[in-house]
Design an enzyme around this catalytic site. Structure first.
Site, mmCIF file in Angstrom:
data_model
loop_
_atom_site.group_PDB
_atom_site.id
_atom_site.type_symbol
_atom_site.label_atom_id
_atom_site.label_comp_id
_atom_site.label_asym_id
_atom_site.label_seq_id
_atom_site.Cartn_x
_atom_site.Cartn_y
_atom_site.Cartn_z
ATOM 1 N N GLY A 99 2.835 2.309 10.740
ATOM 2 C CA GLY A 99 3.803 3.380 10.602
ATOM 3 C C GLY A 99 4.518 3.737 11.886
ATOM 4 N N HIS B 263 -9.433 1.490 4.819
ATOM 5 C CA HIS B 263 -8.162 1.616 5.542
ATOM 6 C C HIS B 263 -8.363 2.540 6.751
ATOM 7 C CE1 HIS B 263 -4.012 2.645 6.481
ATOM 8 N NE2 HIS B 263 -3.681 1.537 5.845
ATOM 9 N N GLU C 80 -6.675 4.880 7.863
ATOM 10 C CA GLU C 80 -6.428 6.303 7.581
ATOM 11 C C GLU C 80 -7.645 6.937 6.933
ATOM 12 O OE1 GLU C 80 -2.759 5.597 5.488
ATOM 13 O OE2 GLU C 80 -1.822 5.059 7.392
ATOM 14 N N ASN D 215 0.876 -1.174 0.000
ATOM 15 C CA ASN D 215 0.000 0.000 0.000
ATOM 16 C C ASN D 215 0.911 1.221 0.000
ATOM 17 O OD1 ASN D 215 -1.750 2.081 0.493
ATOM 18 N ND2 ASN D 215 -2.326 1.431 2.558
ATOM 19 N N TRP D 216 0.975 1.866 -1.156
ATOM 20 C CA TRP D 216 1.912 2.994 -1.288
ATOM 21 C C TRP D 216 1.404 4.283 -0.663
ATOM 22 C CZ3 TRP D 216 4.043 2.574 -7.020
ATOM 23 C CH2 TRP D 216 4.931 1.496 -7.079
ATOM 24 N N GLU E 234 -5.269 -4.750 10.555
ATOM 25 C CA GLU E 234 -4.228 -3.748 10.776
ATOM 26 C C GLU E 234 -4.492 -3.017 12.089
ATOM 27 O OE1 GLU E 234 -2.215 -2.586 6.811
ATOM 28 O OE2 GLU E 234 -3.873 -1.213 7.139
ATOM 29 N N GLY F 178 2.932 -1.187 4.188
ATOM 30 C CA GLY F 178 3.015 0.238 3.875
ATOM 31 C C GLY F 178 4.436 0.637 3.516
#
Ligand code: 13P
Length: 249
Positions: free
Chosen positions: A173, A95, A97, A10-11, A167, A234
């Protein structure tokens, strides 16, 4: 029953088109389509160029979000049909985010899952608790509710085709990975939840990934677990060398 492991990058909001293409050429060189499925989920602008660059390599292409309507006055949004026109195989849905910053809810996740299946796009649906929920002992309740609401009304066939990414938000991150035991415990809990909603046969087919600070140094211990069917990666997926090393765990 053996499930094909699926490792997806996942960029997020990284890379220019030129950088994406340069990644693709470096990554594809020497890439052998093996027993593992490999997906790159890139920003919208990069998708057509990546489709060409990955052509014939076996690397699948994914988007990171889509709208659930076919078309309409939704400024800034991209429809499922716009993604299939490019030849996108997968789409990340829900996701954390997007839940945190863009008002994604279990209800919109549910609509997007149905729209994805209706258009032949394979969704990777993300679930996971935040740190306060884990510390309060609520992680399993939170994930169960995300699964029940997100999958509401999906057919058995679609549930069997679904990829779920567990996740934990506190591991994204942050460099703080869930332990293989924690990750496997939740993946197996998700499978039991799918079994309760459908049946054992369906749940045995659903693929359940772990995501959150997966890197070359911890990929093997996570991905060799029976109940962990892959990873959503990520940061480490931005480097062709690191991503390849995760796929070859
Ligand atoms: P990191 O691998 O950078 O922790 O990100 C995980 C993630 O959010 C993948 O969707």
């Amino acid at each position: 029953m053996s499930r094909t492991k699926i490792i997806a990058g996942n960029w997020k909001m990284y890379k220019t088109i030129a950088e994406a293409v340069s990644f693709a050429y470096e990554f594809v060189a020497g890439f052998r389509e093996g027993e593992r499925e490999t997906v790159v989920c890139a920003p919208f602008t990069q998708l057509p160029a990546l489709k060409r660059a990955f052509s014939g390599s076996g690397v699948k292409l994914g988007a990171q979000n889509m709208h659930f309507e076919d078309e309409g006055a939704y400024t800034g949004e991209v429809s499922p049909g716009m993604l299939t026109e490019i030849g996108v195989d997968y789409c990340v849905i829900g996701h954390s985010e997007r839940r945190q910053y863009f008002a994604e809810t279990d209800e919109t996740v549910n609509k997007k899952l149905k729209a994805a299946f209706a258009h032949g796009i394979a969704p990777i649906v993300c679930v996971g608790e935040v740190l306060e929920q884990r510390d309060a002992g609520k992680a399993f309740d939170v994930v169960k509710s995300q699964i029940e609401k997100g999958l509401s009304g999906l057919s058995r066939e679609d549930a069997a085709r679904l990829v779920v990414a567990y996740e934990p938000v506190w591991a994204i991150g942050t460099g703080r990975t869930a332990t293989p035991d924690q990750a496997e415990e939740m993946c197996s809990f998700i499978r039991r939840t799918v079994k309760d909603l459908y049946d054992a046969d369906t749940a045995a087919k659903t693929r359940i990934q772990y995501g959150g600070s997966v890197k070359p140094s911890n990929a093997t211990e996570l991905l060799s677990r029976e109940e962990i069917d892959g990873a959503l990666v990520g940061g480490a997926s931005l480097s062709p060398v690191d991503f390849k090393s995760i796929i070859e765990f």
